[in-house]
Motif scaffolding. Structure first.
Motif, PDB file in Angstrom:
ATOM      1  N   LEU A 221      48.121  27.226  44.411  1.00 49.61           N
ATOM      2  CA  LEU A 221      49.321  27.553  45.197  1.00 49.61           C
ATOM      3  C   LEU A 221      49.861  28.930  44.844  1.00 49.61           C
ATOM      4  O   LEU A 221      50.273  29.701  45.725  1.00 49.61           O
ATOM      5  CB  LEU A 221      50.393  26.486  44.969  1.00 49.61           C
TER       6      LEU A 221
ATOM      7  N   ARG B 157      58.331  38.592  50.602  1.00 52.58           N
ATOM      8  CA  ARG B 157      57.951  38.583  49.188  1.00 52.58           C
ATOM      9  C   ARG B 157      59.119  38.305  48.248  1.00 52.58           C
ATOM     10  O   ARG B 157      58.946  37.646  47.229  1.00 52.58           O
ATOM     11  CB  ARG B 157      57.274  39.906  48.814  1.00 52.58           C
TER      12      ARG B 157
ATOM     13  N   THR C 125      50.211  32.194  47.481  1.00 51.75           N
ATOM     14  CA  THR C 125      51.570  32.569  47.913  1.00 51.75           C
ATOM     15  C   THR C 125      52.179  33.685  47.072  1.00 51.75           C
ATOM     16  O   THR C 125      52.561  34.732  47.592  1.00 51.75           O
ATOM     17  CB  THR C 125      52.495  31.340  47.868  1.00 51.75           C
TER      18      THR C 125
ATOM     19  N   TRP D 298      59.409  30.954  43.286  1.00 50.53           N
ATOM     20  CA  TRP D 298      58.581  30.623  42.121  1.00 50.53           C
ATOM     21  C   TRP D 298      59.358  30.785  40.822  1.00 50.53           C
ATOM     22  O   TRP D 298      59.173  30.003  39.869  1.00 50.53           O
ATOM     23  CB  TRP D 298      57.317  31.485  42.097  1.00 50.53           C
TER      24      TRP D 298
ATOM     25  N   ALA E  20      53.905  35.522  53.131  1.00 47.46           N
ATOM     26  CA  ALA E  20      54.279  35.760  51.741  1.00 47.46           C
ATOM     27  C   ALA E  20      54.469  37.246  51.484  1.00 47.46           C
ATOM     28  O   ALA E  20      55.359  37.643  50.714  1.00 47.46           O
ATOM     29  CB  ALA E  20      53.211  35.188  50.808  1.00 47.46           C
TER      30      ALA E  20
ATOM     31  N   LEU F 177      49.762  32.490  56.250  1.00 46.21           N
ATOM     32  CA  LEU F 177      50.443  32.256  54.977  1.00 46.21           C
ATOM     33  C   LEU F 177      50.485  33.531  54.148  1.00 46.21           C
ATOM     34  O   LEU F 177      51.521  33.875  53.552  1.00 46.21           O
ATOM     35  CB  LEU F 177      49.715  31.151  54.200  1.00 46.21           C
ATOM     36  N   GLY F 178      49.361  34.262  54.103  1.00 40.85           N
ATOM     37  CA  GLY F 178      49.316  35.491  53.328  1.00 40.85           C
ATOM     38  C   GLY F 178      50.251  36.558  53.862  1.00 40.85           C
ATOM     39  O   GLY F 178      50.969  37.218  53.084  1.00 40.85           O
TER      40      GLY F 178
ATOM     41  N   VAL G  86      59.712  34.562  48.289  1.00 41.63           N
ATOM     42  CA  VAL G  86      58.626  33.856  47.605  1.00 41.63           C
ATOM     43  C   VAL G  86      58.753  34.016  46.092  1.00 41.63           C
ATOM     44  O   VAL G  86      58.619  33.048  45.326  1.00 41.63           O
ATOM     45  CB  VAL G  86      57.258  34.364  48.087  1.00 41.63           C
TER      46      VAL G  86
END
Length: 716
Positions: A315, A16, A319, A23, A12, A8-9, A19
């Protein structure tokens, strides 16, 4: 688990831009939606299953325009020495006031002054104002009309103040959140020595708070949302949002210092520190969601709303933060903070001092906390009223005027609801109860089946003697045959609510401790570490309640802390403090002890694992605790007792738990236990899922080749 979080890291980090856009889109949708669809925050208190609430439900049905069912204001007028309200000039001013009140928006009725509503000396009078809407639904015009009427009476030479549920009582935060964020920014800058590194936790925390706030506003369109939810969400959202990002950012910088490429460092940071964030966040969410067991609607909504804000913070940390690492790259580390690893840090020195005499550290720590907890033996619960409002506020002035003119019990009138028995018999019985000073003539509903009358106790609403009076009335009337008699009114509601919440404390504590024990059992794969963690929390909560009782009940440091009046602890505060403080305490337990377990799993002996694990996390845990304390302490600047009280309680809990329990008692206990601290029965070891929280099995190819040994240490 570590492997999934690693993926996941790195995802992300690589994606980027997507992501970040995702958001920002979530921010736009929730913020825009809250502007279009949102409800009005509520301040009502409903406690299902209590006698007072059942009586209020009856009043809503039988007396829809009664004081118990709608918004009301008590307008108090008074004259100076040597004058009475019967004097021509004062009487004319009162008449004009009543006229202005009657023409104000949303006013349903205004009472005239009479013998019952005028004090014995004739200098103080009470005008009751009822409204056509609930206090939550009053328009600004209605509030302005009430204020204008009061100003007119003051201009005519009267003292005029107002209290009641029609008065705008939204919690005032003042500059609390600004001060908290400013201190957090300073601590982050001192911790990281880099504006970029300090800015990322602040940026992500503020984004999470805004999204959480907007989501709560959206939910208020379909659910009655207490106004205090926003305050609690702001307090928690800022604190955990900054802390979670702080831990992952610190680990990312450490991984960069190990000569990993930024993408690899981001993946490893999320895999290791991110695992701790997940479990720390889960403990907070469990503690807040567990408020449902109390079965009080506003507590349930506040708990779930705040848990949602914490979930958003987790979260974002998992992320958005690694995505922002991708934009920052190596700029997250200032060149001035690199140096050779030859020095012993303050964390090394402190834990070495503790481990030199671990038994003394444990005994001394427990003794200090035990002494601090002594005032908690006098803990009394209640709900705030106008008597605890700021001294310069109109509701507090009205409260004091009534107490001086009519006696303290007039501020805590009770309503007796009679269904069935002869109301005159009930009145006679109630009037004979010790602690009752007066009873009013009865009123009967249009259906003729329900009668009510008011009871004035001899003592004020928050006086323990008033609770005894209510219990005595209920006992005396329960023996009357042929019907149902119940006691209600805001004072009785407060007494019943406090009792119900008090009765729920132990079941609630057992629930969250039990669930958290199971969670920590999986995280640490140890029986004794979770036991130690929960026992340490009991020390923390005892000391916290002791400080709160000393300040808010006994009056210690009241002037310094700006506490307007002493009184019982707000009834919902202990259960909130237990829930939130438990979650935060487990945060520090997870962040500190997982680093120790990492060292132990890697092959270090127990004592060396404690030293190295503590030294590797003490600095960032200390920074996180200081940030939490600063944010919570900032809320103590609010004049509102319902904000000041949790501010002091949570600041005390974090101070005690982080520095005395987790950073002193915990390493000392682990040292005394040695290898037994990590003992787990073989059958339980096979039964528990192995989530690899430490990332010990994390094997990923690095673009720089085999994982290098650390060549430098990142310090400041």
């Amino acid at each position: 688990m570590a492997h999934h979080l690693y993926r996941l890291g790195t995802f992300a980090f690589r994606r980027r831009r997507y992501v970040l856009v995702g958001w920002l889109l979530a921010l736009g949708l929730t913020l825009g939606g809250s502007m279009l669809w949102s409800g009005t925050p509520t301040n009502g208190l409903e406690v299902p299953g209590t006698e007072a609430q059942q009586a209020i439900d009856t009043l809503h049905r039988e007396f829809p325009q009664s004081d118990a069912g709608g918004a009301s204001a008590q307008v108090v007028v008074a004259t100076g020495e040597g004058r009475t309200l019967a004097d021509p000039a004062a009487a004319s001013a009162v008449t004009a006031l009543v006229t202005r009140l009657g023409t104000a928006p949303q006013v349903a009725g205004v009472t005239e002054l009479d013998e019952r509503s005028t004090s014995a000396d004739g200098r103080t009078g009470i005008i009751e104002v009822t409204f056509t809407a609930r206090g939550d639904d009053l328009t600004p015009a209605a509030q302005e009309g009430l204020t204008a009427a009061l100003d007119g009476a003051r201009a005519a030479g009267l003292t005029a103040e107002a209290g009641g549920n029609a008065i705008d009582g939204q919690p005032a935060l003042g500059n609390a959140e600004i001060i908290g964020v400013a201190v957090a920014a300073l601590v982050l800058l001192l911790t990281f020595g880099s504006l970029v590194a300090a800015g990322l936790p602040l940026l992500t925390a503020l984004l999470g708070v805004i999204i959480g706030f907007s989501s709560i506003a959206l939910a208020s369109a379909v659910v009655d949302m207490p106004s205090a939810v926003s305050t609690l969400a702001l307090m928690l959202g800022l604190a955990v949002g900054i802390d979670y990002a702080l831990f992952i950012t610190s680990r990312y910088r450490s991984e960069l210092a190990r000569c990993h490429e930024p993408q690899e460092a981001a993946g490893r940071a999320v895999a290791t520190a991110g695992s701790a964030v997940v479990f720390a966040g889960l403990t907070v969410i469990i503690a807040l969601a567990g408020l449902m067991v109390v079965n009080v609607p506003f507590l349930t909504v506040m708990g779930l709303g705040s848990a949602g804000v914490v979930a958003i913070a987790v979260l974002i940390a998992l992320t958005l933060l690694p995505a922002l690492f991708g934009f920052a790259g190596h700029r997250i580390i200032s060149k001035r903070v690199w140096r050779k690893p030859a020095t012993r840090t303050l964390g090394h020195r402190w834990v070495s001092l503790v481990l030199r005499r671990p038994l003394i550290a444990v005994v001394a720590g427990v003794a200090v906390l035990g002494i601090a907890a002594i005032p908690a033996l006098d803990l009394r619960l209640g709900l705030p009223d106008d008597g605890t409002a700021a001294a310069d506020s109109s509701p507090r002035k009205a409260y004091d005027l009534i107490a001086d003119g009519f006696g303290p019990g007039y501020n805590g009138q009770l309503t007796v609801v009679v269904q069935g028995p002869d109301v005159s018999t009930v009145r006679t019985t109630v009037a004979a109860v010790p602690g009752v000073t007066a009873v009013s003539p009865p009123r009967t509903s249009d259906s003729g089946t329900v009668s009510i009358f008011q009871v004035i106790p001899a003592t004020g609403p928050t006086d323990p003697a008033t609770t005894g009076t209510v219990e005595a009335i209920r006992t005396a009337t329960s023996a009357l045959p042929g019907g149902d008699v119940s006691v209600t009114g805001i004072t009785a509601v407060n007494i019943d609510a406090s009792q119900k919440i008090s009765d729920s404390l132990l079941p609630y504590l057992a629930l969250i401790v039990g669930l958290a024990f199971l969670l920590l059992l999986v995280v640490f794969r140890s029986v004794l570490v979770p036991v130690k963690a929960t026992l340490g929390f009991l020390l923390t909560i005892g000391a916290t309640f002791g400080v709160m009782v000393a300040v808010f009940q006994w009056g210690w440091l009241n002037g310094l802390l700006g506490v307007p009046a002493t009184g019982p602890i707000v009834s919902m505060m202990p259960i909130f403090i237990i829930g939130i403080a438990f979650g935060l305490a487990m945060d520090y337990e997870v962040f500190l002890v997982t680093r120790m377990r990492e060292e132990y799993v890697a092959g270090a002996d127990p004592r060396a694992a404690i030293v190295e694990g503590f030294a590797g996390s003490a600095r960032v845990v200390s920074a996180a605790a200081v940030i939490m304390i600063s944010i919570f302490s900032g809320f103590m600047l609010s004049p509102d007792l319902q904000i000041k009280m949790p501010g002091l309680g949570l600041a005390t809990a974090v101070l005690v738990d982080a520095f005395l329990v987790r950073m002193t008692i915990v390493p000392a206990v682990l040292a005394l236990l040695g290898r037994r601290a990590w003992w787990l029965p073989s059958w339980l070891d096979r039964a528990l899922p192995d989530l690899d929280v430490e990332g010990s099995r994390l094997q990923v190819p690095s673009p720089t080749g085999p994982e290098p040994a650390p060549a430098v240490e990142l310090v400041r």
